[in-house]
Design an enzyme around this catalytic site. Structure first.
Site, PDB file in Angstrom:
ATOM      1  N   ASP A 116       8.394  21.960 -15.282  1.00  0.00           N
ATOM      2  CA  ASP A 116       8.906  20.596 -15.169  1.00  0.00           C
ATOM      3  C   ASP A 116      10.161  20.523 -14.311  1.00  0.00           C
ATOM      4  O   ASP A 116      11.079  21.330 -14.522  1.00  0.00           O
ATOM      5  CB  ASP A 116       9.274  20.092 -16.574  1.00  0.00           C
ATOM      6  CG  ASP A 116       8.299  19.047 -17.046  1.00  0.00           C
ATOM      7  OD1 ASP A 116       7.708  19.208 -18.116  1.00  0.00           O
ATOM      8  OD2 ASP A 116       8.128  18.067 -16.271  1.00  0.00           O
ATOM      9  N   SER A 131       7.722   3.692  -3.196  1.00  0.00           N
ATOM     10  CA  SER A 131       6.459   2.940  -3.255  1.00  0.00           C
ATOM     11  C   SER A 131       6.644   1.498  -2.814  1.00  0.00           C
ATOM     12  O   SER A 131       7.723   0.930  -2.971  1.00  0.00           O
ATOM     13  CB  SER A 131       5.927   2.968  -4.693  1.00  0.00           C
ATOM     14  OG  SER A 131       4.921   1.997  -4.868  1.00  0.00           O
ATOM     15  N   TYR A 156       6.992   1.295 -13.823  1.00  0.00           N
ATOM     16  CA  TYR A 156       6.785   2.330 -12.795  1.00  0.00           C
ATOM     17  C   TYR A 156       7.552   1.954 -11.524  1.00  0.00           C
ATOM     18  O   TYR A 156       8.352   2.741 -11.016  1.00  0.00           O
ATOM     19  CB  TYR A 156       5.293   2.486 -12.474  1.00  0.00           C
ATOM     20  CG  TYR A 156       5.052   3.115 -11.122  1.00  0.00           C
ATOM     21  CD1 TYR A 156       4.703   2.333 -10.027  1.00  0.00           C
ATOM     22  CD2 TYR A 156       5.234   4.476 -10.933  1.00  0.00           C
ATOM     23  CE1 TYR A 156       4.517   2.903  -8.782  1.00  0.00           C
ATOM     24  CE2 TYR A 156       5.058   5.056  -9.680  1.00  0.00           C
ATOM     25  CZ  TYR A 156       4.697   4.256  -8.604  1.00  0.00           C
ATOM     26  OH  TYR A 156       4.523   4.820  -7.366  1.00  0.00           O
ATOM     27  N   LYS A 188      11.105   3.565  -9.486  1.00  0.00           N
ATOM     28  CA  LYS A 188      11.215   3.865  -8.044  1.00  0.00           C
ATOM     29  C   LYS A 188      12.425   3.146  -7.450  1.00  0.00           C
ATOM     30  O   LYS A 188      13.203   3.722  -6.684  1.00  0.00           O
ATOM     31  CB  LYS A 188       9.940   3.439  -7.305  1.00  0.00           C
ATOM     32  CG  LYS A 188       8.714   4.275  -7.635  1.00  0.00           C
ATOM     33  CD  LYS A 188       8.870   5.729  -7.237  1.00  0.00           C
ATOM     34  CE  LYS A 188       7.593   6.517  -7.449  1.00  0.00           C
ATOM     35  NZ  LYS A 188       7.733   7.948  -7.105  1.00  0.00           N
ATOM     36  N   PHE A 206       2.203   2.451   0.857  1.00  0.00           N
ATOM     37  CA  PHE A 206       1.345   1.333   0.513  1.00  0.00           C
ATOM     38  C   PHE A 206       0.164   1.894  -0.274  1.00  0.00           C
ATOM     39  O   PHE A 206       0.413   2.497  -1.346  1.00  0.00           O
ATOM     40  CB  PHE A 206       1.042   0.511   1.773  1.00  0.00           C
ATOM     41  CG  PHE A 206       2.230  -0.361   2.064  1.00  0.00           C
ATOM     42  CD1 PHE A 206       3.419   0.182   2.541  1.00  0.00           C
ATOM     43  CD2 PHE A 206       2.204  -1.722   1.770  1.00  0.00           C
ATOM     44  CE1 PHE A 206       4.554  -0.599   2.735  1.00  0.00           C
ATOM     45  CE2 PHE A 206       3.335  -2.529   1.981  1.00  0.00           C
ATOM     46  CZ  PHE A 206       4.498  -1.963   2.448  1.00  0.00           C
TER      47      PHE A 206
HETATM   48  C1  WQD Z   1      -6.063  -2.517  -5.045  1.00  0.00           C
HETATM   49  C2  WQD Z   1      -6.876  -3.812  -5.075  1.00  0.00           C
HETATM   50  C3  WQD Z   1      -6.982  -4.854  -7.229  1.00  0.00           C
HETATM   51  C4  WQD Z   1      -9.310  -1.668  -9.153  1.00  0.00           C
HETATM   52  C5  WQD Z   1      -1.253   0.474  -7.067  1.00  0.00           C
HETATM   53  C6  WQD Z   1       0.176   0.687  -7.447  1.00  0.00           C
HETATM   54  C7  WQD Z   1       0.976   1.152  -6.268  1.00  0.00           C
HETATM   55  C8  WQD Z   1       0.342   2.338  -5.629  1.00  0.00           C
HETATM   56  C9  WQD Z   1      -1.140   2.082  -5.327  1.00  0.00           C
HETATM   57  C10 WQD Z   1       1.632   4.224  -6.374  1.00  0.00           C
HETATM   58  C11 WQD Z   1      -6.237  -4.907  -5.902  1.00  0.00           C
HETATM   59  C12 WQD Z   1      -8.368  -4.395  -6.788  1.00  0.00           C
HETATM   60  C13 WQD Z   1      -8.590  -2.422  -8.233  1.00  0.00           C
HETATM   61  C14 WQD Z   1     -10.545  -2.158  -9.644  1.00  0.00           C
HETATM   62  C15 WQD Z   1     -10.312  -4.106  -8.273  1.00  0.00           C
HETATM   63  N1  WQD Z   1       0.514   3.473  -6.462  1.00  0.00           N
HETATM   64  N2  WQD Z   1      -9.092  -3.615  -7.803  1.00  0.00           N
HETATM   65  N3  WQD Z   1     -10.999  -3.360  -9.184  1.00  0.00           N
HETATM   66  O1  WQD Z   1      -2.588  -2.255  -7.477  1.00  0.00           O
HETATM   67  O2  WQD Z   1      -2.472  -2.393  -4.916  1.00  0.00           O
HETATM   68  O3  WQD Z   1      -1.330  -0.533  -6.106  1.00  0.00           O
HETATM   69  O4  WQD Z   1      -1.764   1.670  -6.542  1.00  0.00           O
HETATM   70  O5  WQD Z   1       2.566   4.089  -5.662  1.00  0.00           O
HETATM   71  O6  WQD Z   1       2.253   1.485  -6.772  1.00  0.00           O
HETATM   72  O7  WQD Z   1       0.691  -0.560  -7.840  1.00  0.00           O
HETATM   73  O8  WQD Z   1      -3.803  -0.573  -6.023  1.00  0.00           O
HETATM   74  O9  WQD Z   1      -6.089   0.317  -6.046  1.00  0.00           O
HETATM   75  O10 WQD Z   1      -5.117  -0.559  -8.222  1.00  0.00           O
HETATM   76  O11 WQD Z   1      -5.770  -2.163  -6.404  1.00  0.00           O
HETATM   77  O12 WQD Z   1     -10.743  -5.211  -7.875  1.00  0.00           O
HETATM   78  O13 WQD Z   1     -11.235  -1.521 -10.488  1.00  0.00           O
HETATM   79  O14 WQD Z   1      -8.144  -3.549  -5.678  1.00  0.00           O
HETATM   80  O15 WQD Z   1      -7.048  -6.135  -7.865  1.00  0.00           O
HETATM   81  O16 WQD Z   1      -6.503  -6.160  -5.262  1.00  0.00           O
HETATM   82  P1  WQD Z   1      -2.555  -1.568  -6.156  1.00  0.00           P
HETATM   83  P2  WQD Z   1      -5.231  -0.672  -6.733  1.00  0.00           P
END
Ligand code: WQD
Length: 337
Positions: A58, A124, A148, A152, A177
């Protein structure tokens, strides 16, 4: 040049270690394997024909940090280690604050003790909260909508104060992103345990027949087709962004934040259709209610990263979808044997 990579067995960490080794950096990894597998080290060695030095443990552990820093003289540190599931952070905020903040504080204290003051930090795009304008630039207001993202943002503020207190520090804050895809070898990639939160790993589970269909969280957003729009970036492009940031921190001082994205926004439906096209596979889906906390649209202005790091993404969405599926197909073949 020798670099410490915390969380170097993880999804983005392992891809960055591959790029570092291929650029002839010596790499030391600390990883507690809470969200990764030790087998990644073998894959890294197969790809690069080089073996990173690995310490299991860790980053919050002072004695481990001091042992590692006394056994190696580092030119810089890339800090990935930390919990990163948005939904889990809402359920377990104390675990996220303790782990993400303490590990970073302990790391910086030991770096200072051993005279290593060059740091690339894995931040992030969630520090932008719900963007008021698009594309997002680094000067835009920072706010968060989940623990989360708040860890950050708090760490970015801690590092800014550290930089102000001692101008010998050189720090890059990299705001990712949406990283997706995998190394072209198919030997490393993203394969989260359990039901994935993120879109691409969920699509992959459907493609592999492990989940019946994709739920698309809302198609009534004010976007091109009503579904959520995000800036998907190939994980290898992201890894190369870290190499560019490392060169920057080694040759300068001060602190700076850069967006690492492509500057293009793709909808959920566009991602699904691209994935189906390049992999010749059908992804069944249904429209489901919106997910709490989601924003309609989020994509980067990456001109600052181009100017500051001389870096820009190169791989397109088709490559991201092809590489993501290739990794899981290779993994399935190796586990089916
Ligand atoms: C993307 C799009 C959902 C799953 C998160 C974190 C961010 C980063 C990346 C670390 C959105 C849609 C998703 C599903 C769906 N992580 N979706 N069905 O929320 O943009 O970002 O992950 O840094 O911090 O916040 O990514 O892939 O979860 O969603 O329709 O089963 O896909 O609504 O529009 P997100 P995501």
């Amino acid at each position: 040049m020798k670099v410490l990579v915390t969380g170097g067995c993880g999804y983005i960490g392992s891809h960055t270690v591959v790029e570092l080794l291929q650029e002839d950096y010596e790499v030391v990894i600390i990883d507690n394997l809470s969200n990764s597998l030790k087998e990644v080290l073998t894959s890294i060695e197969t790809i690069t024909k080089k073996k990173p030095i690995f310490y299991e443990g860790d980053v919050v552990d002072f004695s481990l940090l001091r042992k590692v820093f006394s056994e190696h003289s580092f030119d810089a540190v890339i800090h990935f280690a930390g919990y990163k599931a948005v939904g889990e952070s809402v359920q377990k905020p104390l675990m996220y604050y303790r782990n993400n903040l303490e590990s970073t504080l302990h790391l910086c204290e030991v770096m200072k003790e051993f005279g290593c003051k060059r740091l690339v930090f894995s931040s992030s795009a969630t520090v932008y909260g719900s963007p008021k304008k698009l594309p997002i630039t680094e000067e835009m207001p920072l706010s968060t909508t989940n623990p989360y993202g708040t860890t950050k943002l708090m760490i970015e503020n801690i590092l800014r104060d550290l930089s102000s207190s001692d101008n010998e520090w050189s720090i890059a804050l990299l705001r990712y992103f949406n990283p997706i895809g995998a190394h072209s070898s198919g030997l490393i990639g993203e394969n989260p345990k359990g039901i994935p939160n993120n879109l691409m790993p969920y699509i992959i589970k459907v493609a592999m027949g492990e989940l019946p269909q994709l739920d698309i969280f809302g198609n009534d957003y004010n976007t091109k087709d009503g579904t959520g729009v995000r800036d998907y970036i190939h994980v290898v492009d992201l890894a190369q962004g870290h190499i560019a940031a490392l060169n920057k921190v080694i040759n300068s001082t001060g602190i700076d934040a850069c967006n690492l994205g492509t500057g293009k926004g793709y909808s959920v439906l566009e991602l699904v259709q691209t994935f189906e096209k390049v992999n010749h596979i059908k992804i069944p889906y249904q429209i489901a209610p919106r997910r709490a906390g989601d924003v309609a649209e989020c994509y980067a202005d990456c001109s600052y990263a181009k100017k500051q790091l001389d870096w820009s993404s190169k791989k397109d969405l088709e490559t991201m979808c092809r590489d993501a599926y290739h990794y899981i197909s290779v993994l399935k073949k190796s586990t089916d044997i």
